[in-house]
Structure formats: C-alpha cells, structure tokens
Enzyme design. Structure first.
Site, PDB file in Angstrom:
ATOM      1  CB  CYS A   1      -0.459  20.635  48.675  1.00 26.48           C
ATOM      2  SG  CYS A   1      -0.032  20.797  50.404  1.00 26.48           S
TER       3      CYS A   1
HETATM    4  N1  LIG Z   1      -1.292  16.153  53.806  1.00 26.35           N
HETATM    5  C1  LIG Z   1      -0.873  16.841  52.822  1.00 26.35           C
HETATM    6  O1  LIG Z   1      -1.707  17.486  52.031  1.00 26.35           O
HETATM    7  C2  LIG Z   1       0.393  16.572  52.239  1.00 26.35           C
HETATM    8  C3  LIG Z   1       1.389  15.886  52.765  1.00 26.35           C
HETATM    9  N2  LIG Z   1       2.718  15.947  52.125  1.00 26.35           N
HETATM   10  C4  LIG Z   1       3.763  15.346  52.925  1.00 26.35           C
HETATM   11  O2  LIG Z   1       3.512  13.806  53.038  1.00 26.35           O
HETATM   12  C5  LIG Z   1       4.119  13.013  54.067  1.00 26.35           C
HETATM   13  C6  LIG Z   1       3.012  12.426  54.768  1.00 26.35           C
HETATM   14  O3  LIG Z   1       1.991  13.406  55.321  1.00 26.35           O
HETATM   15  P1  LIG Z   1       0.521  13.166  55.803  1.00 26.35           P
HETATM   16  O4  LIG Z   1      -0.071  11.824  55.220  1.00 26.35           O
HETATM   17  O5  LIG Z   1      -0.243  14.439  55.950  1.00 26.35           O
HETATM   18  O6  LIG Z   1       0.885  12.717  57.437  1.00 26.35           O
HETATM   19  P2  LIG Z   1       0.101  12.126  58.342  1.00 26.35           P
HETATM   20  O7  LIG Z   1       0.650  12.578  59.769  1.00 26.35           O
HETATM   21  O8  LIG Z   1      -1.232  12.020  58.265  1.00 26.35           O
HETATM   22  O9  LIG Z   1       0.550  10.565  58.441  1.00 26.35           O
HETATM   23  C7  LIG Z   1       1.964  10.433  58.788  1.00 26.35           C
HETATM   24  C8  LIG Z   1       2.149   8.665  58.614  1.00 26.35           C
HETATM   25  O10 LIG Z   1       3.709   8.527  58.990  1.00 26.35           O
HETATM   26  C9  LIG Z   1       3.704   7.411  59.629  1.00 26.35           C
HETATM   27  N3  LIG Z   1       5.001   7.568  60.728  1.00 26.35           N
HETATM   28  C10 LIG Z   1       5.000   8.704  61.603  1.00 26.35           C
HETATM   29  N4  LIG Z   1       6.234   8.379  62.227  1.00 26.35           N
HETATM   30  C11 LIG Z   1       6.685   7.229  61.709  1.00 26.35           C
HETATM   31  C12 LIG Z   1       7.853   6.651  61.971  1.00 26.35           C
HETATM   32  N5  LIG Z   1       8.671   7.010  62.984  1.00 26.35           N
HETATM   33  N6  LIG Z   1       8.189   5.289  61.515  1.00 26.35           N
HETATM   34  C13 LIG Z   1       7.273   4.832  60.447  1.00 26.35           C
HETATM   35  N7  LIG Z   1       6.120   5.464  60.133  1.00 26.35           N
HETATM   36  C14 LIG Z   1       5.976   6.504  60.732  1.00 26.35           C
HETATM   37  C15 LIG Z   1       2.499   7.353  60.516  1.00 26.35           C
HETATM   38  O11 LIG Z   1       2.333   6.087  60.945  1.00 26.35           O
HETATM   39  P3  LIG Z   1       1.586   5.779  62.297  1.00 26.35           P
HETATM   40  O12 LIG Z   1      -0.006   6.023  62.218  1.00 26.35           O
HETATM   41  O13 LIG Z   1       1.499   4.045  62.231  1.00 26.35           O
HETATM   42  O14 LIG Z   1       2.343   6.098  63.312  1.00 26.35           O
HETATM   43  C16 LIG Z   1       1.484   8.060  59.394  1.00 26.35           C
HETATM   44  O15 LIG Z   1       0.951   6.969  58.789  1.00 26.35           O
HETATM   45  C17 LIG Z   1       4.632  14.228  54.963  1.00 26.35           C
HETATM   46  O16 LIG Z   1       6.019  14.353  54.646  1.00 26.35           O
HETATM   47  C18 LIG Z   1       4.028  15.588  54.365  1.00 26.35           C
HETATM   48  O17 LIG Z   1       4.628  16.765  54.595  1.00 26.35           O
HETATM   49  C19 LIG Z   1       2.761  16.276  51.068  1.00 26.35           C
HETATM   50  C20 LIG Z   1       2.091  16.903  50.378  1.00 26.35           C
HETATM   51  C21 LIG Z   1       0.659  17.133  50.910  1.00 26.35           C
HETATM   52  C1  LIG Z   2      -2.316  23.116  56.247  1.00 28.90           C
HETATM   53  C2  LIG Z   2      -0.885  22.974  56.468  1.00 28.90           C
HETATM   54  O1  LIG Z   2      -0.619  22.862  57.783  1.00 28.90           O
HETATM   55  N1  LIG Z   2      -0.298  22.674  55.535  1.00 28.90           N
HETATM   56  C3  LIG Z   2       1.058  21.897  55.438  1.00 28.90           C
HETATM   57  C4  LIG Z   2       1.600  21.700  54.308  1.00 28.90           C
HETATM   58  C5  LIG Z   2       2.181  20.441  54.348  1.00 28.90           C
HETATM   59  C6  LIG Z   2       2.547  19.849  53.095  1.00 28.90           C
HETATM   60  O2  LIG Z   2       2.291  20.173  51.904  1.00 28.90           O
HETATM   61  O3  LIG Z   2       4.050  19.498  53.039  1.00 28.90           O
HETATM   62  P1  LIG Z   2       4.939  19.336  52.113  1.00 28.90           P
HETATM   63  O4  LIG Z   2       4.751  19.760  50.925  1.00 28.90           O
HETATM   64  O5  LIG Z   2       6.283  20.034  52.631  1.00 28.90           O
HETATM   65  O6  LIG Z   2       5.252  17.919  51.991  1.00 28.90           O
HETATM   66  C7  LIG Z   2       1.939  23.380  56.259  1.00 28.90           C
HETATM   67  O7  LIG Z   2       1.744  24.466  56.187  1.00 28.90           O
HETATM   68  O8  LIG Z   2       2.873  22.761  56.790  1.00 28.90           O
END
Ligand SMILES: NC(=O)C1=CN([C@@H]2O[C@H](COP(=O)(O)OP(=O)(O)OC[C@H]3O[C@@H](n4cnc5c(N)ncnc54)[C@H](OP(=O)(O)O)[C@@H]3O)[C@@H](O)[C@H]2O)C=CC1
Ligand SMILES: CC(=O)N[C@@H](CCC(=O)OP(=O)(O)O)C(=O)O
Length: 343
Positions: free
Chosen positions: A145
C-alpha cells in the site's frame, strides 16, 4: 493462501466477482479446517469453501494461479515448488519485490540462498510501471500500500528527470487494516482512536529501501527518499503527500498536469485530478483506483503531489488481480471495482 487475513478476504471478494476466475482452494494455518463463512459470515451466501492447510501438491493439482497473501518470509518457501509444478504465482508479501536479496535479508531478517534463481525471474507487480514484463511473468511480487501510493505519485517526476535527486519527501498516512488482522496493542481502538502517530521515522521503515529501489530504476541512478508513515484512526485507505524540489523553477502546475496525464494515459486505474482538486482517502475506498492531485509552490519551487488508494485493493488484492488480468491477456479492468462505497 492466507484467505482468513485482511488481504485474503479482499482477494476472495474480488475473485468471487471476477467473470473469468473460479476459486477452488482457500489456504491457511490456524484457520485451516474451518468453513470460510464461519470467519466471514456475511460472505457465506457466496463462498462455501472450507479453509484447508497449505498443501503444495494439492494446490498445484487444482489451481492454475496461486495468490500468496501471507506474512513475509513464507512465499519464498512455497513459490519455487508451485512454479515447478506449473502454477502462476502472485505474491503479496515482500519476498519477491527486491532485485537485491541482500537488501531483503537486511530488512526482513531472512537469508535467501535456496531460491535465488527463482527470485531473478520475479517481476515487480506495479502495472503502471512494469506492464510489459508482467504480461510474460510467471512469478509476480506485488508492491503493497505505502509503496504503491508513493511510487504512483513520484514516478512521472523521476522518469522525466524533473526533480532534484534525493529531494523527495513522502509523508504517508494509513488506515489500521494496513497492519493486518493479528492482534497488536497499537491497533487497539483505545490506543489508535482519535490519534495520529508517525513511525519508522528517519529511514527506519522497511518500505524506504523498496521505494528507493524503484525510484533508482526509474531515474537511472541511485535515489534516496525521506519516507515517514503515519497510522490514522480509520480502517481503510492511504494518502501520501509527496514533496520534491523542481530542477526547473519555471515549471508550473499546468506543466505537471500535462506530464502526469501523458504518463498515465494508458493506465485505467490512475485518475489525475484537474488543477486545484486534491483527493480525499475515502474517494478510493472500495475501488482499485489511485487518485492524484498536483500543485507547484512557486515560492519554494517544490512540486507537491498527493495520491490516495485503498490499501486493501490497489495497495494489495486489487493490484494482484490487475496483474493477473495482464498476465492472462484480459482487460486490465476486469473484475475490479471502480466506485467508492462512500458518497
Ligand atoms: N493489510 C494490508 O493493507 C496490506 C498487506 N500486505 C501484505 O499482504 C500479506 C498479508 O497481509 P494481511 O492480509 O494484512 O495479513 P493478516 O495478518 O491479516 O493475514 C495473514 C494470513 O496469513 C496466514 N498465515 C500466517 N502464518 C501462516 C503460516 N505459517 N502458514 C500459512 N498461512 C499463514 C493467516 O492464516 P490463519 O489465520 O489461518 O493463521 C492469515 O490468513 C502480508 O505480506 C502483508 O505485508 C500488502 C499490502 C497491504
Ligand atoms: C498501518 C500499518 O501497520 N501498515 C503496515 C504496512 C503493511 C504493508 O503494506 O505491507 P507491505 O507493503 O510490506 O506488504 C506497516 O507499516 O508495516
């Protein structure tokens, strides 16, 4: 994979509506064995799948395309095997975003020796900059993001050599869903409500080297940026305000508007706003859009560019679906929302 997470559920919502995609496997860890609708009951009438443990053989036997929406450090253990078994892989973590894996190791504290050859084939999943490479990729590392909002604001200035190198300052604000679904003290309502806080100050956030990598690629020389993220008391959205010193003090707002419109003329998800109009984060919420507003302060000779996206759509799941559309040769807008859910 990672269907229970905030990024995962957003992917499920988008893919469920995508006319050319069928979801056949939802993977997770602690949620494995539960029906998806027990976690998200409001989607139960649409999605009847169970969440299953991540079994790479089973996944490859059922899926042509795999989205990995997992914490950093897991995709690099899974992607090589999935690719070997014939899947296309879109990774939402940082594992396949870095061209220099020493930089990844330094910031993510994970050694990378086993998948060096695979990592070399990964394409950076920001369509507005790397569309052609994405079209022929099998492995895409999608930027998140903060990085997406920052790069879409800065890229035209860097690509055209319009700003003084290293003068860019990115002041970015995020909603709390950017931190994922896991419980964290600083995300508690009692901590985060009615308050704004900066973090990762002084180049200490892991997105600084990622932004610099792409900026350097665009500029053709090493670029440093000053990036400061902020946590906002809102659920979704990112707003980045970017300041940079113009090389040519004669440039005015209209010049930059012309340059930005030309740069994004083939990018349906970037909307350059008319002069004097600046975006609010809620405009992009629920959409895959990035809105950009532009100003020049002629007293300081600075360009000020404000961009906004939905962190979970253009900053996560939507970005990956946009990349999928390009990889498959489909329209870039297929299955992606254009209208904010706010008035
Ligand atoms: N949130 C955001 O705005 C953004 C996130 N990202 C990236 O996207 C990815 C996911 O983020 P987000 O959805 O926010 O994270 P969450 O913490 O909301 O979700 C993480 C997910 O990963 C799964 N998980 C965790 N550990 C394991 C494991 N050992 N094996 C298999 N599954 C696992 C969890 O499953 P379970 O619940 O079944 O344990 C859960 O579904 C991250 O790399 C993050 O940096 C990128 C851009 C923006
Ligand atoms: C509000 C907040 O905690 N934001 C996250 C951004 C997560 C994210 O975007 O992670 P990647 O782009 O690396 O996948 C942080 O600053 O770590």
């Amino acid at each position: 994979m990672g269907a229970s997470g905030y990024g995962g559920v957003q992917l499920v919502r988008l893919l469920q509506d995508h006319p050319l995609v069928e979801i056949v496997y939802l993977g997770g860890e602690s949620s494995a064995g539960k029906p998806f609708c027990s976690l998200y009951p409001h989607l139960g009438h649409q999605v009847e799948l169970m969440i299953e443990p991540i079994d790479l053989d089973k996944i490859a036997s059922r899926c042509e395309v795999v989205f990995l929406s997992l914490p950093n450090g897991l995709a690099c253990e899974m992607a090589p095997q999935l690719l070997e078994k014939g899947c296309y892989v879109l990774d939402l973590s940082a594992d396949y975003r870095f061209t220099n894996l020493n930089t990844y190791t330094k910031w993510y504290n994970k050694e990378r020796s086993a998948d060096l050859d695979v990592a070399r084939t990964a394409v950076y999943g920001l369509p507005e900059l790397y569309r052609d490479a994405i079209a022929s990729a099998r492995l895409v590392g999608c930027p998140g993001c903060y990085v997406t909002a920052s790069l879409l604001a800065l890229s035209p200035l860097l690509k055209q050599g319009l700003i003084v190198p290293d003068s860019a300052i990115i002041d970015a604000k995020s909603g709390a869903s950017g931190g994922g679904r896991q419980a964290k003290t600083n995300m508690l309502l009692a901590e985060a409500d009615a308050s704004v806080s900066a973090y990762g100050i002084g180049g200490h956030h892991r997105h600084t080297p990622e932004i610099e990598q792409v900026c350097s690629d665009l500029a053709g020389h090493n670029v440093k940026v000053q990036f400061t993220p902020h946590l906002m008391p809102m659920v979704r959205g990112i707003l980045a305000t970017v300041y940079a010193n113009l090389r040519d003090p004669g440039l005015v707002r209209e010049d930059l508007l012309t340059i930005y419109k030309a740069f994004y003329r083939n990018s349906p998800w970037v909307k350059v706003l008319p002069g004097g109009t600046f975006p609010q984060s809620k405009w992009a919420c629920g959409t895959n859009l990035c809105y950009i507003g532009i100003e020049v302060d002629q007293r300081t000779d600075r360009a000020i560019v404000i961009s906004t996206i939905d962190n979970l759509i253009k900053g996560q799941a939507g970005q990956a679906v946009q990349c999928l559309n390009i990889m498959k040769g489909w329209s870039e807008t297929l299955g992606l929302p254009q209208l904010s859910f706010y008035p």
